[in-house]
Design a protein around this motif. Structure first.
Motif, PDB file in Angstrom:
ATOM      1  N   UNK A 117     -43.169 -14.656 -12.842  1.00 21.92           N
ATOM      2  CA  UNK A 117     -42.602 -13.706 -11.898  1.00 21.92           C
ATOM      3  C   UNK A 117     -41.852 -12.617 -12.661  1.00 21.92           C
ATOM      4  N   UNK A 118     -42.111 -11.365 -12.300  1.00 16.97           N
ATOM      5  CA  UNK A 118     -41.309 -10.260 -12.816  1.00 16.97           C
ATOM      6  C   UNK A 118     -40.232  -9.947 -11.774  1.00 16.97           C
ATOM      7  N   UNK A 119     -38.986 -10.134 -12.172  1.00 16.57           N
ATOM      8  CA  UNK A 119     -37.852 -10.012 -11.261  1.00 16.57           C
ATOM      9  C   UNK A 119     -37.098  -8.722 -11.536  1.00 16.57           C
ATOM     10  N   UNK A 120     -36.854  -7.935 -10.491  1.00 14.27           N
ATOM     11  CA  UNK A 120     -36.109  -6.684 -10.636  1.00 14.27           C
ATOM     12  C   UNK A 120     -34.618  -7.002 -10.807  1.00 14.27           C
ATOM     13  N   UNK A 121     -34.093  -6.767 -12.005  1.00 17.81           N
ATOM     14  CA  UNK A 121     -32.693  -7.076 -12.314  1.00 17.81           C
ATOM     15  C   UNK A 121     -31.929  -5.810 -12.692  1.00 17.81           C
TER      16      UNK A 121
ATOM     17  N   UNK B  30     -47.799   5.919 -16.855  1.00 14.02           N
ATOM     18  CA  UNK B  30     -47.471   5.076 -17.994  1.00 14.02           C
ATOM     19  C   UNK B  30     -48.329   3.830 -18.058  1.00 14.02           C
ATOM     20  N   UNK B  31     -48.719   3.450 -19.282  1.00  7.33           N
ATOM     21  CA  UNK B  31     -49.539   2.256 -19.469  1.00  7.33           C
ATOM     22  C   UNK B  31     -49.376   1.727 -20.882  1.00  7.33           C
ATOM     23  N   UNK B  32     -49.628   0.428 -21.052  1.00  7.43           N
ATOM     24  CA  UNK B  32     -49.603  -0.164 -22.389  1.00  7.43           C
ATOM     25  C   UNK B  32     -50.320  -1.506 -22.371  1.00  7.43           C
ATOM     26  N   UNK B  33     -50.754  -1.930 -23.551  1.00  2.00           N
ATOM     27  CA  UNK B  33     -51.234  -3.289 -23.775  1.00  2.00           C
ATOM     28  C   UNK B  33     -50.035  -4.168 -24.125  1.00  2.00           C
ATOM     29  N   UNK B  34     -49.976  -5.372 -23.554  1.00  4.41           N
ATOM     30  CA  UNK B  34     -48.963  -6.342 -23.951  1.00  4.41           C
ATOM     31  C   UNK B  34     -49.410  -7.710 -23.454  1.00  4.41           C
ATOM     32  N   UNK B  35     -48.950  -8.743 -24.117  1.00  4.88           N
ATOM     33  CA  UNK B  35     -49.328 -10.106 -23.738  1.00  4.88           C
ATOM     34  C   UNK B  35     -48.157 -10.723 -22.983  1.00  4.88           C
ATOM     35  N   UNK B  36     -48.119 -10.502 -21.664  1.00  5.03           N
ATOM     36  CA  UNK B  36     -46.928 -10.896 -20.915  1.00  5.03           C
ATOM     37  C   UNK B  36     -46.827 -12.403 -20.709  1.00  5.03           C
TER      38      UNK B  36
ATOM     39  N   UNK C 237     -49.342 -10.149  -5.096  1.00  8.65           N
ATOM     40  CA  UNK C 237     -48.111 -10.928  -5.116  1.00  8.65           C
ATOM     41  C   UNK C 237     -48.105 -12.074  -6.102  1.00  8.65           C
ATOM     42  N   UNK C 238     -49.067 -12.120  -7.031  1.00  8.97           N
ATOM     43  CA  UNK C 238     -49.147 -13.239  -7.967  1.00  8.97           C
ATOM     44  C   UNK C 238     -48.190 -13.100  -9.140  1.00  8.97           C
ATOM     45  N   UNK C 239     -47.422 -12.004  -9.196  1.00  8.22           N
ATOM     46  CA  UNK C 239     -46.467 -11.814 -10.287  1.00  8.22           C
ATOM     47  C   UNK C 239     -45.085 -11.440  -9.765  1.00  8.22           C
ATOM     48  N   UNK C 240     -44.820 -11.696  -8.496  1.00  7.18           N
ATOM     49  CA  UNK C 240     -43.512 -11.409  -7.931  1.00  7.18           C
ATOM     50  C   UNK C 240     -43.514 -10.194  -7.033  1.00  7.18           C
TER      51      UNK C 240
ATOM     52  N   UNK D 180     -39.096 -10.755 -17.239  1.00  4.98           N
ATOM     53  CA  UNK D 180     -40.225 -11.685 -17.258  1.00  4.98           C
ATOM     54  C   UNK D 180     -39.680 -13.109 -17.175  1.00  4.98           C
ATOM     55  N   UNK D 181     -39.978 -13.785 -16.088  1.00  3.22           N
ATOM     56  CA  UNK D 181     -39.533 -15.164 -15.896  1.00  3.22           C
ATOM     57  C   UNK D 181     -40.742 -16.089 -15.951  1.00  3.22           C
TER      58      UNK D 181
END
Length: 589
Positions: A48-52, A387-393, A441-444, A483-484
């Motif tokens: 889950x990506x949480x808005x903090x 904006x865009x980027x590659x990353x291994x979340x 909704x699979x990532x928050x 990133x949780x």
């Protein structure tokens, strides 16, 4: 052995890849997906990506007041992660504009802000003490770079008009050295790029410039056709002429000289928003890719000794779509760098697969757009990508993609507002391609929210072993997305410190081998739009519990190899040292 052969032999020895041999070409994907309607597979990451944003202490709003229907106020702004005080935690710079276009900045106008990372998940606004408010500047983008190799990151901020270079004094304060260094630009600048194009050990600065925004005699009531809609003449980029870009060569004495015309990389006919570098064919010198809006993109091959050659058409990279940003990374894991591009509405995304390894590591550079073969092309047809980027979340060893969207077309129901759109979080399932986790909704819930997105940058700001995201919005608040759950898999992060090479190690190549799998990273690739991420080389390792080897090839030609490295660590590799160290602080357990 010449430099090209040296790079080639390093690659084979470090990774054990067989794709470079023409007898062992990897099988290319031939199935074409309708990526807009692909069903999600099983085994999705539980993340889950949480808005903090607010709880982390980032109280920032882009601009103020009502829009005046002018293009510059709708294009910004960006963000930049960088550890300016060397405490091991990345700090955050957010770029702002002083308010509506044409209104003079006042004492209480919005300014750009520097947020110091407190190391406990919170930030403190230190802008005024640091002296980096960019007060009065109509802000666009920013990038950190240690141009004088003193061990402290300096900051370049692009504006409409005079851009600014802030020198880091090493005590938490900065000095405006723009005029002294000769990098004011005085054009409408976009996404700045630090890289060492000539490998002399000092970072050079590429400044993309957009258009000559001269609205004399124009009125916002005058309408024109653009992208199938009636828009004010002042919002149509086709109305305005492109302007040349700058490549500021570092003179190694604290000053810079614009070498772009001399090197043939000014691209005077392109409306440039983003530039990025990569040594696509392992020649030993970084090539330069130019992403243009409503103009053809360009790829300049670095021939060394201060020479570039335009290979745009020969490399099959020519693309007349409106390219906002270009991310660079080895998404298919074959040992060479590929590109992902965001485009305007109705144009979809592009995923340019580098064929260098499949050609046997010789000949001309060639790229093919494989976006719809991997399920990430037509998915963006209805969106304006930025904006865009590659990353291994999720640290599963495959490079994922974040693509931020948000129209610059006005809302028909309220012309004072722009059309908000939702981002894409494109999760890589390896050879099965990409699947969007955001809109389902699979990532928050935070990633389901429609925003007028612009910039995006990543960093593990809380140092817990997974990559977090910062998204900027036009006329709104940014989103710091923690990133949780990404640290359920193993990982390794590597920071570089150059000695003969530039101090940051920008442009170094890293090959990692773990459990018979090979990884390739080029250090400091920035990408995105108006923004820059933490340059640390990040390796998601899945369930692998030991790194067999890490090889670093520095821009200077120095090579280092390390074996049997620990996992779940932040490592520091210093050029020329036989031992690696741990970057402070130690990760939480």
């Amino acid at each position: 052995m010449n430099r090209r052969d040296l790079f080639r032999s390093t690659l084979w020895l470090a990774t054990g890849l067989v794709t470079g041999c023409s007898r062992h070409k990897a099988k290319r994907k031939t199935e074409v997906f309708n990526s807009a309607i692909r069903k999600l597979p099983t085994g999705l990451p539980q993340i889950t990506f949480t808005d903090v944003t607010l709880q982390a202490g980032i109280d920032f709003v882009h601009s103020s007041g009502e829009r005046t229907h002018q293009l510059p106020e709708d294009m910004g702004s960006g963000a930049a992660w960088g550890d300016y005080d060397n405490d091991g935690f990345p700090d955050l710079y957010l770029v702002n504009q002083p308010g509506p276009w044409g209104h003079p900045a006042g004492d209480h106008s919005p300014t750009s802000r520097l947020y110091h990372n407190n190391g406990d998940g919170t930030f403190t606004d230190v802008t005024e003490r640091a002296g980096v408010a960019n007060r009065g500047g109509f802000g666009m983008g920013a990038a950190w770079g240690d141009y004088d190799n003193d061990g402290f990151l300096d900051l370049y901020v692009t504006n409409y008009g005079r851009s600014v270079l802030y020198h880091n004094n090493g005590n938490g304060t900065f000095t405006d050295v723009t005029e002294r260094t000769g990098v004011a630009n005085h054009r409408w600048a976009a996404t700045p790029l630090w890289f060492d194009y000539d490998n002399d050990g000092y970072l050079d600065l590429y400044v993309p410039n957009y258009v000559d925004y001269n609205v004399k005699g124009m009125s916002v009531s005058q309408l024109s056709q653009w992208s199938g809609a009636n828009v004010p003449l002042t919002l149509n980029p086709l109305v305005f002429s492109p302007v040349p870009n700058r490549l500021y060569h570092n003179n190694r004495d604290g000053t810079f000289t614009d070498f772009a015309p001399r090197l043939g990389v000014a691209d005077p006919h392109g409306r440039t928003l983003t530039a990025n570098f990569s040594d696509f064919n392992f020649s030993g010198y970084p090539d330069l890719f130019i992403a243009n809006d409503i103009s053809s993109n360009h790829l300049y091959q670095n021939l060394g000794r201060g020479r570039y050659r335009d290979i745009s058409a020969a490399s099959w990279i020519v693309d007349n779509r409106s390219t906002m940003a270009a991310a660079i990374g080895d998404f298919d894991g074959d040992g060479d760098n590929d590109m992902f591009h965001t485009h305007w509405v109705g144009e979809g995304y592009a995923l340019y697969q580098n064929l260098w390894m499949e050609q046997g590591g010789h000949g001309l550079l060639h790229f093919e757009d494989a976006a719809d073969m991997y399920g990430c092309g037509s998915i963006g047809m209805s969106d304006a990508g930025w904006g865009t980027f590659f990353f291994d979340f999720d640290n599963d060893s495959h490079l994922d993609i974040l693509a931020v969207n948000g129209s610059s077309l006005e809302d028909a129901a309220d012309r004072n507002r722009l059309v908000a759109q939702r981002p894409f979080l494109l999760w890589s399932k390896g050879k099965d391609g990409y699947f969007d986790l955001a809109r389902c909704g699979a990532a928050g819930r935070a990633l389901e929210r429609a925003v007028v997105g612009r910039g995006a940058a990543f960093a593990d700001y809380d140092r817990d072993g997974d990559l977090d995201v910062l998204i900027t919005t036009n006329h709104g608040r940014p989103m710091l997305l923690r990133n949780d759950g990404g640290n359920r898999n193993h990982w390794l992060a590597v920071r570089l410190r150059g000695s003969r090479s530039n101090r940051q190690g920008i442009g170094a190549k890293l090959w990692l081998r773990a459990d018979e799998k090979s990884y390739y990273r080029e250090y400091g690739l920035q990408g995105s739009y108006l923004s820059c991420s933490d340059p640390m080389a990040w390796f998601g390792l899945g369930r692998t519990d030991m790194v067999d080897s890490l090889t670093v090839h520095w821009p200077s030609g120095t090579r280092q190899a390390f074996r049997n490295l620990p996992i779940n660590q932040f490592l520091l590799v210093t050029e020329g040292s036989s031992k690696w160290g741990r970057e402070p602080p130690s990760p939480p357990h």
